[in-house]
Design an enzyme around this catalytic site. Sequence first.
Site, PDB file in Angstrom:
ATOM      1  N   CYS A 257      30.443  31.128  37.541  1.00  0.00           N
ATOM      2  CA  CYS A 257      31.374  32.174  38.305  1.00  0.00           C
ATOM      3  C   CYS A 257      31.033  33.064  39.542  1.00  0.00           C
ATOM      4  CB  CYS A 257      30.669  33.637  37.684  1.00  0.00           C
ATOM      5  SG  CYS A 257      31.288  33.589  35.746  1.00  0.00           S
ATOM      6  N   HIS A 336      20.581  28.099  44.665  1.00  0.00           N
ATOM      7  CA  HIS A 336      20.557  27.481  43.839  1.00  0.00           C
ATOM      8  C   HIS A 336      19.243  27.026  43.307  1.00  0.00           C
ATOM      9  CE1 HIS A 336      21.998  24.702  40.660  1.00  0.00           C
ATOM     10  NE2 HIS A 336      22.786  24.505  41.874  1.00  0.00           N
ATOM     11  N   HIS A 421      30.910  47.870  52.225  1.00  0.00           N
ATOM     12  CA  HIS A 421      30.903  47.969  51.205  1.00  0.00           C
ATOM     13  C   HIS A 421      30.995  47.206  49.735  1.00  0.00           C
ATOM     14  CE1 HIS A 421      35.098  49.853  52.147  1.00  0.00           C
ATOM     15  NE2 HIS A 421      34.904  49.553  52.687  1.00  0.00           N
ATOM     16  N   HIS A 425      29.567  40.412  41.286  1.00  0.00           N
ATOM     17  CA  HIS A 425      30.433  39.948  40.842  1.00  0.00           C
ATOM     18  C   HIS A 425      30.545  41.120  38.871  1.00  0.00           C
ATOM     19  CE1 HIS A 425      32.075  37.197  37.653  1.00  0.00           C
ATOM     20  NE2 HIS A 425      30.469  37.166  36.462  1.00  0.00           N
ATOM     21  N   HIS A 454      36.891  47.213  34.384  1.00  0.00           N
ATOM     22  CA  HIS A 454      37.601  47.782  32.947  1.00  0.00           C
ATOM     23  C   HIS A 454      39.001  47.443  32.428  1.00  0.00           C
ATOM     24  CE1 HIS A 454      39.842  51.286  31.737  1.00  0.00           C
ATOM     25  NE2 HIS A 454      38.635  51.757  30.769  1.00  0.00           N
ATOM     26  N   ASN A 458      35.577  40.072  33.052  1.00  0.00           N
ATOM     27  CA  ASN A 458      35.395  39.311  33.382  1.00  0.00           C
ATOM     28  C   ASN A 458      35.869  37.937  33.612  1.00  0.00           C
ATOM     29  OD1 ASN A 458      33.740  37.264  34.296  1.00  0.00           O
ATOM     30  ND2 ASN A 458      31.824  37.604  33.511  1.00  0.00           N
TER      31      ASN A 458
END
Length: 535
Positions: A257, A336, A421, A425, A454, A458
């Site tokens: 993702c 990573h 802002h 994720h 909502h 995802n």
Amino acid sequence: MESAPSTAAVMERERLTAELDLAVVAAEPSSFVVKIRRRLPDFARSVNLKYVRLGLRSGGIPAPSTWVPLALAPPLLAAAVYSLVGADKLYSLDLLTCVAWLAAAVLLLTVYFLKRPRPVYLVDFACYRPADEHAISKEGFLDMTESTGRFNAEALEFQTKITRRSGLGDRTYLPPGIQARPPRLSLTEARAEAEAVMFGCLDALFAATGIDPRRDVRVLIVNCSLFNPTPSLASMVVHRYKMREDVKSFNLAGMGCSAGLIAVDLARDMLQANPRCYAVVVSTENITLNWYFGNDRSMLLSNCIFRMGGAAALLSNRRADARRAKYRLLHTVRTHKGAADECYSCVYQREDGAGSVGVSLARELMAVAGDALKTNITTLGPLVLPLSEQLKFLKSLVLRRVLRSRGVRPYIPDFRRAFEHFCVHAGGRAVLEEVQRSLGLRDVDMEPSRCTLHRFGNTSSSSLWYELAYAEAKGRVRRGHRVWQIGFGSGFKCNSAVWRALRDVPPVHADGAGGGSNCNPWVDSIHRYPPKAYI
């Protein structure tokens, strides 16, 4: 010999918290159940200084090639003027010396202008909003799941519990192959889903920006973790839009993702190497061939939260685009943690005991994600935090490391002073709650992420763009505002991108008025958000 660690130390190292749920049972009215669940780490406990140094090296301290020529050029110019004006006073200086000084200054200035990094602009982006016939409610999802006949009673009960607490609304989207009865799980259906998502957002992007994909696009990057046909998704885009033969195309697979920000980072590198260039980044995930029909709880979670979606972004290094671009890319930081076994295997595609393929989410996922996030923000901090916050951090560091003062906790900077802002994720309700708690964010800071979860579920790597689109649709983005995008993904990876708004972005309205309404997926629903309750 070292003494055995205490129970408290073990609990802290494992980052476990206990919750008490009182259970009223007829046979045992006073019994209770203890549930252990993993949480993100307390960032105030420890800060690894090597990641602070990494952040300073990666962007906090300019490279010598960018500032040395600029620093040396003024003295050389001054020496040239002095040698010309005072040549009659200094026997060793003459016109030839003046020319040499000028040539050296010009050479250094040329090196500076050639070596300075090219700006990377986000001209615009578009998110895909599926057609209404693909919409599905939570009850519709549960009915669809039960009607397949592939899940036992325990699996159905588990999916019901997760779905009702997931934070997803009643208007998310699933591809037609999944919703069909019986399901049509074929390569043809998967290709159709990929084409609908990618071409849908690309058509809107090219129409909004006026870019001719056949002529203007020189870099194309497509990321999709679990669907990688031959020819590739990138080749599908090249074929659809008849792109130029020398287009540099990349297809990123299996990166989870957070791959959308990896694609942005790759596009930035390509734009540094190719002057006057446009790059297109497409982020999506394919649901059709990756639906899990088994009863392993660790693999059922993805069915409950992943939904159909995708986004496309147009990046440019042309300075002329600064006048129309929405944002400028300031920083990218990639972390990573794949060297560690528990990080590598916490999100893992595998077969269950019955041979059904799915993506398994390990119990250690929250702890792994927290460790990766801590490393990422520690590296990012020196690049974005104001000087006052860095001085407070330095003060606490001196008290702890130099003066050895006891009881002094590391100062965790307030990232709300660095960003207006936050786009975290939308991996799930629990993840968003823990990130908010750990970073000390307000409800309004997490509103774009919660509303995206909502409204659209995802959508994997593209969720960050739906969140930024939400802030734009509300009319909250103003010139000079800074945006922090944070993505998590298998491997395990945590990536960040920092943008600065170059202009005010007007809100969108239900009638289609406002800036970029054709690209914004919230145009028909922004007036209903935020909801009174997310569950």
